[in-house]
Design a protein around this motif. Sequence first.
Motif, PDB file in Angstrom:
ATOM      1  N   UNK A 117      27.776 -79.058  21.830  1.00 27.79           N
ATOM      2  CA  UNK A 117      28.391 -78.797  20.530  1.00 27.79           C
ATOM      3  C   UNK A 117      28.749 -77.325  20.386  1.00 27.79           C
ATOM      4  N   UNK A 118      27.888 -76.457  20.914  1.00 27.38           N
ATOM      5  CA  UNK A 118      28.181 -75.021  20.856  1.00 27.38           C
ATOM      6  C   UNK A 118      29.458 -74.715  21.637  1.00 27.38           C
TER       7      UNK A 118
ATOM      8  N   UNK B  37      24.178 -87.454  12.807  1.00 30.34           N
ATOM      9  CA  UNK B  37      24.381 -88.878  13.106  1.00 30.34           C
ATOM     10  C   UNK B  37      23.828 -89.219  14.480  1.00 30.34           C
ATOM     11  N   UNK B  38      24.090 -88.332  15.430  1.00 33.92           N
ATOM     12  CA  UNK B  38      23.638 -88.575  16.802  1.00 33.92           C
ATOM     13  C   UNK B  38      22.125 -88.671  16.879  1.00 33.92           C
ATOM     14  N   UNK B  39      21.437 -87.725  16.226  1.00 33.99           N
ATOM     15  CA  UNK B  39      19.973 -87.725  16.254  1.00 33.99           C
ATOM     16  C   UNK B  39      19.434 -88.947  15.522  1.00 33.99           C
ATOM     17  N   UNK B  40      20.061 -89.248  14.363  1.00 32.66           N
ATOM     18  CA  UNK B  40      19.595 -90.389  13.577  1.00 32.66           C
ATOM     19  C   UNK B  40      19.760 -91.689  14.339  1.00 32.66           C
ATOM     20  N   UNK B  41      20.939 -91.862  14.955  1.00 32.97           N
ATOM     21  CA  UNK B  41      21.228 -93.084  15.698  1.00 32.97           C
ATOM     22  C   UNK B  41      20.225 -93.303  16.807  1.00 32.97           C
ATOM     23  N   UNK B  42      19.932 -92.203  17.495  1.00 30.46           N
ATOM     24  CA  UNK B  42      19.015 -92.310  18.617  1.00 30.46           C
ATOM     25  C   UNK B  42      17.613 -92.656  18.122  1.00 30.46           C
TER      26      UNK B  42
ATOM     27  N   UNK C 127      20.215 -86.233  21.810  1.00 31.19           N
ATOM     28  CA  UNK C 127      20.347 -86.541  23.242  1.00 31.19           C
ATOM     29  C   UNK C 127      20.344 -85.238  24.024  1.00 31.19           C
ATOM     30  N   UNK C 128      19.781 -85.229  25.224  1.00 32.48           N
ATOM     31  CA  UNK C 128      19.717 -83.997  26.015  1.00 32.48           C
ATOM     32  C   UNK C 128      21.090 -83.368  26.178  1.00 32.48           C
ATOM     33  N   UNK C 129      21.205 -82.103  25.980  1.00 27.62           N
ATOM     34  CA  UNK C 129      22.469 -81.402  26.196  1.00 27.62           C
ATOM     35  C   UNK C 129      23.422 -81.450  25.024  1.00 27.62           C
TER      36      UNK C 129
END
Lengths: 338, 133
Positions: free
Chosen positions: A308-309, A328-333, A301-303
């Motif tokens: 996270x940094x 997980x975030x990338x996979x879910x999306x 997701x953007x940002x």
Amino acid sequence: MTELIERVLSGDRRALARVITWIENDEPQGRQALATLYPHTGNAHIVGITGAPGTGKSTLVNALAKSWRRLGQTVGVVAVDPTSPFTGGAVLGDRVRMRDLAGDPGVFIRSMATRGKLGGLAWATADVVKALDAAGFDIIVVETVGAGQSEVDIARTAHTTVVVEAPGLGDEVQALKAGLLEVADILVVNKSDRPGAEGTFRALRAMLDLGRGTPRTVMHHGRVMRIESAEPDSGGWEIPLLKTSALNYEGIDELAGAIADHRRYLHETGTLDSRERMRVEAELIGRLRDALLDGLMQNLPPGAFDEMIEKLMARRIDPFAAVRELVDGAGGRRIGAD
Amino acid sequence: MSERKIRVLIAKPGLDGHDRGAKVIARALRDAGMEVIYTGLRQTPEMIAEAALQEDVDVVGLSILSGAHMALVPRVIERLREAGLSDVKVLVGGIIPDEDVEALKKMGVSGVFGPGSSTQEIIDHIRKVVGAA
């Protein structure tokens, strides 16, 4: 585009130079060219020349190329020099020592900057070698940056790695340390006309003798694998130690002979195949890693990455949890998007 | 990551052995983020064209202090053209009398930088002619 690649295969130097630029810049045409050229690779013998700065690598390449040309073999040279970490610029000066090769249509020299890669080569060096291979050069020499103790990438790129030493650079303890000397298929003391050459030669001789008899093993995917032994009676490769004075063209034909012997050894023992397998595997893993990272970054997701940094810097999350969350975030999306 | 770098060949054609200027320029261009292929002294026009071709450079910089520029520069330009490198920009630096500058530019030289030129002028010129300003 296709026409240009055809011209590379037929030995057109201008086309080859342009395709190398595309590959170096990681441009889409470069990848396309590599895909087309790949089936035409695998014929050249790839020779790595590595060693500390000032050991005379470029002069040695110049002399070796002359020796090979006398035998009628064509020679491609990739000479790598470091990129400034501050400005991204580079001065590539290896051609200065290779002026004897000018005007010979059987020689092609390309200078490359490391462009931020550590390990002695540039990211694109192996791919540039493929282009030269497809263009039909019999021997391709890769000269690394002036290397220290950990610039050992060359061993994964070359079939035969020549490590160049010169007098006055270190004692026997240096020779015992892990790294550069371990990747040598052939060891050379260059500048053998200089004072101290005999001492360097003896120290390396002693180091080679110490290494006999102990099988070298490595953990590879959880299995203990034995590395080819240096025992002569076991049919393994005994690392030759040679003296050269590249500037005076002394010992050069002997070095070319040792490289030819090593090539024969690789072919006759099947070692070439096992090295090629390791190289291809390492390349595939590297490219998979890049592709997966690219894919993941695009699917975040953007940002999310920058957030996270911030969280990591504020110590509100640990690095392992951060990775889990991003994956997980990338996979879910991705699943949601599909 | 795709990344284009300006590649410059710095060569000294002819017989004069003074390469300090060429080295200063090489260093300045490096510090401006360019990749400089330095070929050293006493390069023939043939050697320069061949190196420019193999290295696929955007710019060839010639340093000439011998006064032979009116003889050497057209030969380098001719060899580049023969090699199919007409699009490569040629810069000349060194001791070049004012009255020769126009003639050199007519031959196809993109910029002439005599004594007193700043390295920044040369960097700006290269970025402009290569289209990366």
